[in-house]
Design an enzyme around this catalytic site. Structure first.
Site, PDB file in Angstrom:
ATOM      1  N   THR A 133       0.821  -1.168  -0.208  1.00  0.00           N
ATOM      2  CA  THR A 133       0.126  -0.230  -0.127  1.00  0.00           C
ATOM      3  C   THR A 133       0.630   1.077   0.089  1.00  0.00           C
ATOM      4  O   THR A 133       0.383   2.176  -0.644  1.00  0.00           O
ATOM      5  CB  THR A 133      -0.589   0.032   1.603  1.00  0.00           C
ATOM      6  OG1 THR A 133       0.005  -0.496   2.152  1.00  0.00           O
ATOM      7  CG2 THR A 133      -1.783  -1.467   1.386  1.00  0.00           C
ATOM      8  N   ALA A 141      -0.863   7.166   1.298  1.00  0.00           N
ATOM      9  CA  ALA A 141      -0.961   6.005   0.731  1.00  0.00           C
ATOM     10  C   ALA A 141      -3.017   5.207   0.487  1.00  0.00           C
ATOM     11  O   ALA A 141      -2.904   5.909   1.554  1.00  0.00           O
ATOM     12  CB  ALA A 141      -0.665   4.648   1.618  1.00  0.00           C
ATOM     13  N   MET A 142      -2.665   4.929  -0.070  1.00  0.00           N
ATOM     14  CA  MET A 142      -4.288   4.381  -0.800  1.00  0.00           C
ATOM     15  C   MET A 142      -4.211   2.863  -0.225  1.00  0.00           C
ATOM     16  O   MET A 142      -5.194   2.417  -0.942  1.00  0.00           O
ATOM     17  CB  MET A 142      -5.196   4.902  -1.991  1.00  0.00           C
ATOM     18  CG  MET A 142      -5.237   5.625  -3.213  1.00  0.00           C
ATOM     19  SD  MET A 142      -6.133   6.856  -1.702  1.00  0.00           S
ATOM     20  CE  MET A 142      -5.743   7.786  -0.091  1.00  0.00           C
ATOM     21  N   HIS A 143      -3.657   2.859   1.140  1.00  0.00           N
ATOM     22  CA  HIS A 143      -4.848   1.323   1.503  1.00  0.00           C
ATOM     23  C   HIS A 143      -5.467   0.373   1.734  1.00  0.00           C
ATOM     24  O   HIS A 143      -5.628   0.059   0.955  1.00  0.00           O
ATOM     25  CB  HIS A 143      -4.213   1.783   3.169  1.00  0.00           C
ATOM     26  CG  HIS A 143      -2.657   2.165   3.993  1.00  0.00           C
ATOM     27  ND1 HIS A 143      -1.943   2.033   3.701  1.00  0.00           N
ATOM     28  CD2 HIS A 143      -2.823   3.578   4.065  1.00  0.00           C
ATOM     29  CE1 HIS A 143      -0.606   3.344   4.378  1.00  0.00           C
ATOM     30  NE2 HIS A 143      -1.894   3.673   4.884  1.00  0.00           N
ATOM     31  N   ASP A 144      -6.880   1.046   1.683  1.00  0.00           N
ATOM     32  CA  ASP A 144      -7.461   0.213   1.891  1.00  0.00           C
ATOM     33  C   ASP A 144      -8.303  -0.016   0.197  1.00  0.00           C
ATOM     34  O   ASP A 144      -8.881  -0.828   0.243  1.00  0.00           O
ATOM     35  CB  ASP A 144      -8.769   1.040   2.689  1.00  0.00           C
ATOM     36  CG  ASP A 144      -8.442   0.632   4.117  1.00  0.00           C
ATOM     37  OD1 ASP A 144      -7.650   1.004   4.045  1.00  0.00           O
ATOM     38  OD2 ASP A 144      -9.314   1.726   5.322  1.00  0.00           O
TER      39      ASP A 144
END
Ligand SMILES: [Ca+2]
Length: 342
Positions: free
Chosen positions: A204, A251-254
């Site tokens: 991520t 960060a575009m974790h999900d």
């Protein structure tokens, strides 16, 4: 088009039933909007959990996203107020309201009158083997459901979770936020026998939202696009103003966990036995990935009779960990859908 047309989705391409467990959260909000724009998903429920902000706020934010997307057909259930055994630690980077301070109107709809764990049990039991969980917050709700209803472990199709890391954490040098907040909950999930895909910081943090992405969102033309653009623009500006080091943006974790569920080609997966450190004073919440036997633990202490060095569990490579990512492939799908271009 007639119902018997052959290009209608067959069993393999029919939307897959999912429950999204979440703690919105800036990237959660974008993940929810993205998921609600994804025809591959049949979202049976959204279950909210305490994490980035307290659960009352994560419930409200989930309801807001459902309204913005025009998807009030999706029930939202309220879940755990606190982790299984620890006091709740929230995340400052999502602001006091969980959406980075962006104010959307208070939701008009209400959560369903059913706790998240009961909703998970009811939905999974109604279609055994068909319902997956995309879990993008601390794993308290999922763990509580697995503890209260042990048969669910054999009935949940799979769990794709955002959390953990095999390459260092973001809350401590060892632990990623979701696992840090509820290591005991994460341990329940990872030991449950359910097939888990772990989308953690290893991948991520290579998917950073940039100004170009936000501009593409701002070119969108409907309410969902506008909401996504507002959240993203505000977050990017806040990120710059607060001078967060080490990364030019969030960060575009999900969203990456949602994308991985939809398109496994976004990441490369490798099988591990993943255990969660729950004892360490400095390392609780660390995810330790064993890629081969033995599952060795720490050297035994002299004043204890137990030989903790011995292998403690049977090696089963049951957790698939995302170890590489194709950020361009991810952002292409993510941004296009949020902007209403796909
Ligand atoms: Ca989250």
């Amino acid at each position: 088009m007639q119902p018997h047309d052959t290009d209608l989705p067959g069993p393999e391409t029919a939307p897959r039933k999912v429950i999204i467990d979440t703690d919105p959260g800036v990237d959660d909000a974008l993940a929810l909007l993205f998921a609600m724009r994804s025809p591959e998903l049949k979202i049976e429920a959204i279950t909210a959990v305490a994490g980035n902000v307290p659960v009352d706020l994560t419930v409200s934010n989930a309801l807001r996203m459902v309204e913005i997307a025009g998807r009030t057909d999706i029930p939202v259930a309220a879940g755990a107020r606190a982790p299984l055994r620890r006091r709740l630690v929230t995340a400052t980077s999502h602001g006091m309201n969980g959406l980075g301070g962006i104010e959307f109107p208070a939701p008009e709809i209400k959560p369903v009158n059913e706790p998240a764990t009961d909703a998970i049990e009811r939905i999974v039991s109604r279609s055994p083997g068909e319902v997956s969980i995309i879990a993008v917050g601390p794993l308290t709700n999922v763990a509580t459901a697995l503890q209260a209803y042990p048969w669910l472990a054999k009935q949940i199709r799979e769990i794709v979770l955002m959390g953990g890391s095999l390459s260092g954490g973001n809350m401590t040098p060892a632990a990623e936020f979701n696992i840090y907040v509820d290591p005991e909950g994460a341990s329940v999930v990872l030991r449950s026998g359910v097939r888990v895909t772990m989308v953690g910081l290893d991948v991520t943090r290579k998917c950073i939202l940039t100004d170009n992405h936000v501009r593409a969102l701002e070119a969108g033309s409907d309410a969902l696009s506008h909401a996504a653009a507002r959240i993203a623009r505000n977050d990017l500006e806040r990120w710059r103003q607060t001078g967060q080091t080490g990364s030019p943006g969030r960060a575009m974790h999900d969203p990456l966990a949602v994308a991985t569920f939809i398109d496994r080609g976004v990441v490369r997966l490798r099988e591990y036995f993943v255990a969660v450190e729950t004892q360490g004073e400095l390392t609780a919440g660390e995810t330790v990935g064993y890629s081969e036997v033995p599952l060795r633990q720490s050297a035994p202490l002299k004043d204890l009779s137990t030989l903790s060095e011995a292998a403690s569990a049977t090696f089963v490579p049951i957790t698939r960990v995302a170890v590489e990512v194709d950020p361009a492939r991810f952002f292409k799908m993510f941004i296009a859908r949020l902007a209403g271009r796909a």
